[in-house]
Design an enzyme around this catalytic site. Sequence first.
Site, PDB file in Angstrom:
ATOM      1  N   ARG A   1       5.689  12.185  -8.217  1.00 30.08           N
ATOM      2  CA  ARG A   1       5.841  10.805  -8.690  1.00 30.08           C
ATOM      3  C   ARG A   1       6.252  10.760 -10.164  1.00 30.08           C
ATOM      4  NH1 ARG A   1       0.485   8.846  -6.312  1.00 30.08           N
ATOM      5  NH2 ARG A   1       0.871   8.719  -4.073  1.00 30.08           N
TER       6      ARG A   1
ATOM      7  N   ARG B   1      11.938  -1.963 -11.983  1.00 28.20           N
ATOM      8  CA  ARG B   1      11.152  -2.464 -10.843  1.00 28.20           C
ATOM      9  C   ARG B   1      10.924  -3.967 -10.946  1.00 28.20           C
ATOM     10  NH1 ARG B   1       9.334  -4.120  -6.985  1.00 28.20           N
ATOM     11  NH2 ARG B   1       7.597  -3.389  -5.680  1.00 28.20           N
TER      12      ARG B   1
ATOM     13  N   ARG C   1       5.598   4.473 -11.945  1.00 31.09           N
ATOM     14  CA  ARG C   1       5.114   3.301 -12.685  1.00 31.09           C
ATOM     15  C   ARG C   1       4.499   3.613 -14.040  1.00 31.09           C
ATOM     16  NH1 ARG C   1       1.234   0.455  -8.572  1.00 31.09           N
ATOM     17  NH2 ARG C   1       1.049   2.589  -7.787  1.00 31.09           N
TER      18      ARG C   1
ATOM     19  N   TYR D   1       0.619   6.377   9.239  1.00 29.79           N
ATOM     20  CA  TYR D   1       1.063   5.080   8.713  1.00 29.79           C
ATOM     21  C   TYR D   1       1.592   4.193   9.837  1.00 29.79           C
ATOM     22  CZ  TYR D   1       0.776   6.026   3.671  1.00 29.79           C
ATOM     23  OH  TYR D   1       0.330   6.267   2.387  1.00 29.79           O
TER      24      TYR D   1
ATOM     25  N   ASP E   1      11.193   7.124  -0.622  1.00 32.36           N
ATOM     26  CA  ASP E   1       9.840   6.972  -0.110  1.00 32.36           C
ATOM     27  C   ASP E   1       9.749   7.653   1.242  1.00 32.36           C
ATOM     28  OD1 ASP E   1       7.586   5.239   1.434  1.00 32.36           O
ATOM     29  OD2 ASP E   1       7.233   5.216  -0.720  1.00 32.36           O
TER      30      ASP E   1
END
Length: 360
Positions: free
Chosen positions: A31, A44, A35, A158, A82
């Site tokens: 990652r 974003r 963020r 998921y 992703d």
Amino acid sequence: MAQDFPPLKNDLLLRAAKREKTTRAPVWIMRQAGRYLPEFREVRAQHDFFTICRTPTLACEITLQPIRRFTGLIDAAIIFSDILVVPQAMGMEVLMNPGPFFPDPLNSPEDIKKLSENVDVDKELGYVFEALTLTRKELKGEVPLIGFSGAPWTLFAYMVEGKGSKTFERAKAWLFKWPEETKTLLLRIANVIVDYLVGQVKAGAQLLQIFDSWASELSPYDFHQFSFPTLKLISTNLRARLVDANIPMVPLTLFAKGAHASLGLLAEEAGYDTLGLDWTQPPAIARQTVAGKVALQGNMDPGVLLGSREVIEDTVKRMCAEFGSEGGWIVNLGHGITPGIDPENVRWFFECVHKYSTHT
């Protein structure tokens, strides 16, 4: 294919993945385009998450952000995407709100018929391939470019849970109510992943990583029954497909988070060049377990980056000592970096890795 791309200037990552001894350990972080970076948050704020994934110029820009910020300190780029683009390609709707959410998850084997019978990865995931090719060119050979996919068990979880979970009740209900149907679906997901990874290599990925983020939710027996066969299928079929296409093989990394009891099995039989470790696995024990059959990647707790520079330096120094100087080690965190971490602490982490992993 390769002649279309600029020559690679830094091959530390690729050499370490082949278990070669390097002057210092290569380093990147999961990652790393995320963020915690203000420049990521700016992009974003203007675009939906999956819009960024599906727009090659935006995915390229975000992939390059940590390379620009930490130039000379970081040894790999990983394409911004992703793991859940694979369920999307199979016909499922996935939203980010703010975490992943499936409005219509798979409730029983009857729901498998909702999935696309045949997945054309060039049509459904061509935007990832375009982003890889563009990014590989824009990197200008500074560092290698990593492509990736989620592992079948993690994607299955998921698709069934519909979101992240603490208990995985729905996914485990499938395992133990409908084990054969579960295995069939897992293999179906694995075959799509093979097609996807072949496309990534064709597009310019120089190393591939499989993320089995929920491996820790399976007992060693169930990991062997449900996840391991699909992981081995991916490595075996991917290698065969690339040989058939006369495309050079790239190194493969598997990060099966928490699957400590299966580390020896994975090193011996899974067919990957590098195994990733989370921060709960002692490096010396991992080295002993894999017995030089594979390289290792990891494994500092991301939470250490919330601490002082002194704590970060002490932890990196200890980690470097524990992994030793025998080579075949790629420095990383034991999981993805979290949003609240100061980018300057990341810079310090990289600087400490350079200092303490350098060998004369």
